[in-house]
Scaffold this motif. Sequence first.
Motif, PDB file in Angstrom:
ATOM      1  N   CYS A 105      -3.669   6.197 -18.144  1.00 54.96           N
ATOM      2  CA  CYS A 105      -3.414   4.787 -18.401  1.00 54.96           C
ATOM      3  C   CYS A 105      -3.577   4.503 -19.894  1.00 54.96           C
ATOM      4  CB  CYS A 105      -4.392   3.949 -17.587  1.00 54.96           C
ATOM      5  SG  CYS A 105      -4.251   2.185 -17.866  1.00 54.96           S
ATOM      6  N   LEU A 106      -2.651   3.720 -20.449  1.00 50.44           N
ATOM      7  CA  LEU A 106      -2.659   3.418 -21.875  1.00 50.44           C
ATOM      8  C   LEU A 106      -2.685   1.922 -22.133  1.00 50.44           C
ATOM      9  CD1 LEU A 106       0.094   5.894 -23.166  1.00 50.44           C
ATOM     10  CD2 LEU A 106      -2.385   6.260 -23.084  1.00 50.44           C
ATOM     11  N   SER A 123       2.191   0.089 -13.961  1.00 50.37           N
ATOM     12  CA  SER A 123       0.959  -0.477 -13.416  1.00 50.37           C
ATOM     13  C   SER A 123      -0.038  -0.888 -14.485  1.00 50.37           C
ATOM     14  CB  SER A 123       0.301   0.516 -12.451  1.00 50.37           C
ATOM     15  OG  SER A 123       0.059   1.766 -13.086  1.00 50.37           O
ATOM     16  N   ASP A 124      -0.045  -0.194 -15.639  1.00 54.83           N
ATOM     17  CA  ASP A 124      -1.042  -0.553 -16.651  1.00 54.83           C
ATOM     18  C   ASP A 124      -0.720  -1.863 -17.361  1.00 54.83           C
ATOM     19  OD1 ASP A 124       1.065   0.784 -17.863  1.00 54.83           O
ATOM     20  OD2 ASP A 124      -0.173   2.377 -18.698  1.00 54.83           O
ATOM     21  N   PRO A 166       0.800  -1.226   0.000  1.00 55.58           N
ATOM     22  CA  PRO A 166       0.000   0.000   0.000  1.00 55.58           C
ATOM     23  C   PRO A 166       0.829   1.269   0.000  1.00 55.58           C
ATOM     24  CG  PRO A 166      -0.115  -1.119   2.127  1.00 55.58           C
ATOM     25  CD  PRO A 166       0.565  -2.056   1.188  1.00 55.58           C
ATOM     26  N   GLY A 167       2.126   1.163   0.313  1.00 58.34           N
ATOM     27  CA  GLY A 167       2.988   2.333   0.289  1.00 58.34           C
ATOM     28  C   GLY A 167       3.607   2.618  -1.061  1.00 58.34           C
ATOM     29  N   ARG A 178      -0.501   0.716  -5.860  1.00 59.13           N
ATOM     30  CA  ARG A 178      -1.821   1.332  -5.647  1.00 59.13           C
ATOM     31  C   ARG A 178      -2.542   1.543  -6.976  1.00 59.13           C
ATOM     32  NH1 ARG A 178       1.156   4.711  -2.197  1.00 59.13           N
ATOM     33  NH2 ARG A 178       0.951   6.432  -3.687  1.00 59.13           N
ATOM     34  N   ASN A 179      -1.808   1.991  -8.000  1.00 65.32           N
ATOM     35  CA  ASN A 179      -2.438   2.211  -9.301  1.00 65.32           C
ATOM     36  C   ASN A 179      -2.906   0.911  -9.935  1.00 65.32           C
ATOM     37  OD1 ASN A 179      -2.317   5.065  -9.655  1.00 65.32           O
ATOM     38  ND2 ASN A 179      -0.120   4.930 -10.002  1.00 65.32           N
ATOM     39  N   ALA A 180      -2.120  -0.163  -9.800  1.00 63.13           N
ATOM     40  CA  ALA A 180      -2.548  -1.454 -10.342  1.00 63.13           C
ATOM     41  C   ALA A 180      -3.819  -1.933  -9.650  1.00 63.13           C
ATOM     42  CB  ALA A 180      -1.435  -2.483 -10.190  1.00 63.13           C
ATOM     43  N   LEU A 181      -3.869  -1.785  -8.331  1.00 68.51           N
ATOM     44  CA  LEU A 181      -5.060  -2.180  -7.582  1.00 68.51           C
ATOM     45  C   LEU A 181      -6.260  -1.349  -8.022  1.00 68.51           C
ATOM     46  CD1 LEU A 181      -6.540  -3.681  -5.333  1.00 68.51           C
ATOM     47  CD2 LEU A 181      -5.549  -2.058  -3.686  1.00 68.51           C
TER      48      LEU A 181
END
Length: 275
Positions: A131-132, A108-109, A9-10, A15-18
């Motif tokens: 996000c792409l 993350s994308d 979570p840090g 966080r972006n993937a979640l």
Amino acid sequence: MDVVIYHNPGCGTSRNALALIRHAGIEPHVIDYQTCPPSRELLAQLIERMGMNVRDVLRVKGTPYAELGLGDPKLTDAELLDAMIAHPILINRPIVVTDRGVKLCRPSDMVLDLLPELPMADFVKDDGEICLRDSEAADRDAGMVAALTAEGLPTDDLTEPGRRFFAYRTLTGEVVGYAGWELYGADVFLRSLAVLPGWRGKGVGKAIVARIARRAFDEGARSAWLMTTSATPFFEAIGFKRVERADAPEAILETRQAKGLCPSSAVVLKKAIRL
């Protein structure tokens, strides 16, 4: 779809993937691997399923990597796994598991590779980057040729062997830019990077470079090279370093771009590809 994410979570990437998984309408099983790490056997299995080397999944930044001497190339996979289990912060993140596979989702994308290809609203990451999605483009894709021509970038060698090109779109399907590569073992020559005018100044160029570098990493590349006459400040801002032309690998210097399509005044830049 069942989705498991080994999450920190840090970490902004995690966080972006979640958030992207939830944006797709899926509530995953979230495992904070620092407090509930996988077993040694499971971690080894996850790495194998990702098709990666153990060292590829070893995190350096913000970890005891240096003090433990983990940069020593003589260390075996077994020794590296022992260190990761003893210090879970050494496990890079996030690792996502779905019925479509297992992936270390950096950037993350990359998690989109593991999710259903359903229509989605556009998604903006917590740093403001959109996000792409990427998809392979034909070597004479009309949109790509037009974009490269408008930027004064070479198009004469697009159909020659050894090139791959990609189109980049928002989640709603709008094309934002293009990029390509020539792969020479552990070196990848990035080329044909063009961001469409309406998308400049929005972090799209940075996102495209991160995405194509990860694709090249998965093909074995560990150093990214490029040449530019006008975008040196942009590439330096995202971590590329100037290199004397004579210090570039022979394979890079033998490319059509280096031998004539790019002027001799073009700056040569290099960046190590790390996850």
